[in-house]
Design a protein around this motif. Sequence first.
Motif, PDB file in Angstrom:
ATOM      1  N   TYR A  94       1.019  -1.347  -0.050  1.00  0.00           N
ATOM      2  CA  TYR A  94       0.146   0.356   0.045  1.00  0.00           C
ATOM      3  C   TYR A  94       1.236   1.072   0.007  1.00  0.00           C
ATOM      4  O   TYR A  94       0.859   2.139  -1.468  1.00  0.00           O
ATOM      5  CB  TYR A  94      -1.379  -0.224   1.525  1.00  0.00           C
ATOM      6  CG  TYR A  94      -1.638   1.374   1.704  1.00  0.00           C
ATOM      7  CD1 TYR A  94      -2.435   1.491   0.194  1.00  0.00           C
ATOM      8  CD2 TYR A  94      -1.170   2.305   2.001  1.00  0.00           C
ATOM      9  CE1 TYR A  94      -3.525   2.484  -0.239  1.00  0.00           C
ATOM     10  CE2 TYR A  94      -2.691   3.295   2.182  1.00  0.00           C
ATOM     11  CZ  TYR A  94      -3.502   3.741   1.799  1.00  0.00           C
ATOM     12  OH  TYR A  94      -4.158   4.973   1.520  1.00  0.00           O
ATOM     13  N   SER A 123      -3.048  -3.949  12.118  1.00  0.00           N
ATOM     14  CA  SER A 123      -3.583  -2.437  12.784  1.00  0.00           C
ATOM     15  C   SER A 123      -5.065  -2.830  13.834  1.00  0.00           C
ATOM     16  O   SER A 123      -5.952  -3.656  13.857  1.00  0.00           O
ATOM     17  CB  SER A 123      -4.487  -1.515  12.247  1.00  0.00           C
ATOM     18  OG  SER A 123      -6.003  -0.725  12.512  1.00  0.00           O
ATOM     19  N   THR A 163      -1.863  -3.863   2.536  1.00  0.00           N
ATOM     20  CA  THR A 163      -3.880  -3.693   2.047  1.00  0.00           C
ATOM     21  C   THR A 163      -3.702  -4.910   1.121  1.00  0.00           C
ATOM     22  O   THR A 163      -2.919  -5.813   0.962  1.00  0.00           O
ATOM     23  CB  THR A 163      -4.128  -2.266   1.520  1.00  0.00           C
ATOM     24  OG1 THR A 163      -5.652  -2.752   1.400  1.00  0.00           O
ATOM     25  CG2 THR A 163      -3.702  -2.446  -0.151  1.00  0.00           C
ATOM     26  N   ASN A 191      -4.703  -3.860   7.477  1.00  0.00           N
ATOM     27  CA  ASN A 191      -3.593  -2.844   7.657  1.00  0.00           C
ATOM     28  C   ASN A 191      -2.527  -3.586   8.221  1.00  0.00           C
ATOM     29  O   ASN A 191      -2.907  -3.637  10.113  1.00  0.00           O
ATOM     30  CB  ASN A 191      -4.949  -1.390   8.417  1.00  0.00           C
ATOM     31  CG  ASN A 191      -5.901  -1.096   7.332  1.00  0.00           C
ATOM     32  OD1 ASN A 191      -5.217  -0.344   6.859  1.00  0.00           O
ATOM     33  ND2 ASN A 191      -6.846  -0.408   8.485  1.00  0.00           N
ATOM     34  N   GLN A 225       3.939  -0.588   5.021  1.00  0.00           N
ATOM     35  CA  GLN A 225       2.010  -0.493   5.041  1.00  0.00           C
ATOM     36  C   GLN A 225       1.524  -1.624   3.942  1.00  0.00           C
ATOM     37  O   GLN A 225       1.354  -0.828   2.643  1.00  0.00           O
ATOM     38  CB  GLN A 225       0.949   0.252   5.225  1.00  0.00           C
ATOM     39  CG  GLN A 225      -0.587   0.271   5.419  1.00  0.00           C
ATOM     40  CD  GLN A 225      -1.046   1.399   6.084  1.00  0.00           C
ATOM     41  OE1 GLN A 225      -0.227   2.629   5.795  1.00  0.00           O
ATOM     42  NE2 GLN A 225      -2.364   1.204   5.989  1.00  0.00           N
TER      43      GLN A 225
END
Length: 569
Positions: free
Chosen positions: A256, A545, A566, A551, A564
């Motif tokens: 991401y 997350s 996704t 996340n 990060q």
Amino acid sequence: MTIHWKTDFLNQLNNLKSTDYSYFDDLNNFSIQLAISNQTNAFQQTEIQDLKTKNTDLLNQINHLQENIQDHPKQQELLEQINQLNSEQKDLYKSNAINTQRIVNLMDQVQDYEKTIKDLTTERDDLLKQNKTLTQKLADTNELIGEKDRVIQILRDELSTHQLELVQREEQLKDCQQKLKDIEKENKDLVERWIEEKEKVAKQMNQANEYVETALKTKESLSNRVFSIFRTNTESQKSFERTSDVHSSILPTKFYKQFKNAHDDEISALAINSDGSLLASGGNDKKLILHDIASGSPKTVLTGSLQAIMSICFNRFGDLVLASSNDNSTKVWDINSRRLLHTLTGHHSKIYASKFTDTNSVISGSHDRTIKIWDLTKGYCIKTIFTLSSCNDLSPMSADGSLIASGHLDNNLRIWDAKSGNNVREISGLHFGQITCVQVSSGMLFYCIYSTDEQKIMTTSRDNTIKVVDIRMYNCLYTCRYIHLFNSSAAGFRPGSNFSKSCFSSDNQFIASGSSDGKVYVWKDSKLVSTLSKHSSNICGVVWSPLGGSNLFSVSDRERAIVQWTHDD
């Protein structure tokens, strides 16, 4: 021939004399006397031989004279000489016999001395054997003493640790006594103020009676307000139930974004706060950096650590963050004010793990083979647990931290009672390499709304496996691993450091972990469901997350990069 064995005997005596045995002195003196006697006897034999020769010559002369001259005037004189020589010959024979007897006696003494020498030699051999045996016993005794010395040194180290704690407790007692005096003084002031307030209240009670009638009139309006508040709470609860679906996790499948590089050296620790808005990283540059997840840029830099940061943790409310480092301390900062609140010192080696609890305390595990529990209200250690092996990671098994799970250098997983400090359970044979990460599935209840009946402990090890253990039965539920079956040169899943960290997803559905080949592996139960590639060096930590979704964040130590991940739309 006689002189030859005597010479050999003298040489043997001289050789024995060179060994410097004092008990051979008499034998040496005797051998010297024997040699002198032999020389004297040889000299006498020579004289006897000469006398025999002279006697023969004289007899020949006498016979010759008797034949030629019957009445020679010297005949009488020669006869006298002959008689004298015969007498001397008899004396010499007698002396020779005496010397021969002396030699025989000396030979008997020599045999006795040889027997004595043989006995002494046998005794010497026995003494040498005894000496060898005693030398071996002495070496064994010295080795045993060395082991005892090492045990004594360990006990001395533990004693010094207890003495240090005792000194800290004495200082804490003094502080408590001073605080008690201040509280007593403050209490006295409060009592006086309370009495004054009571007097004021008595006066106000008289005035309150006047408003009773007015209060009755407003009763109806208050009932309407209560109904309005109840309706608002009901709507909020429904809204909360609708948002719970947002926190379910989704399998990440692609890159991401990458966070801006804010560190000056390798990164070794990563953590995320309870609302999923801040990401904290720490490393060898001694900095604790808070990143804004939305923008991907550094928000705050917290300093104070003297060596590399190895562990980071946010508290439940997200207003405090801690960092443990190789300077043997754990530091706690206030995020809003950026102020260093506590420096927790007491460990004697580097600290690889520290966690907050809901009881305003901190649990830390160190390579000095201890786990310490710190009361942040008091600011000092309230409990020390001796773990028998260096602690690489730990995790509270409940919100109050009453039970602690810890992974160690000796490959074992241990469960501790924080109140008593006793070892509740030790799970050995789970791994064949040291444990680098321990996480309890229910430990993520600080950050999400999920709660599962099946509580699990996840352990990551240098034996290239991740084990998931049932807390109730303490048995392994399943194992996560990945090996390239068709490419033997490929690395597969391999934790690249002794502090590599894995994580559960927010709903405990997935397990994610980084590897030394720069890839992030994601399992569902024991099945590998996703492999994420972006890093080019060892991944030392991953976090998911608490808001769920896909996340997932990973950090590479040498690249100093945070990525990060996704999912596909």
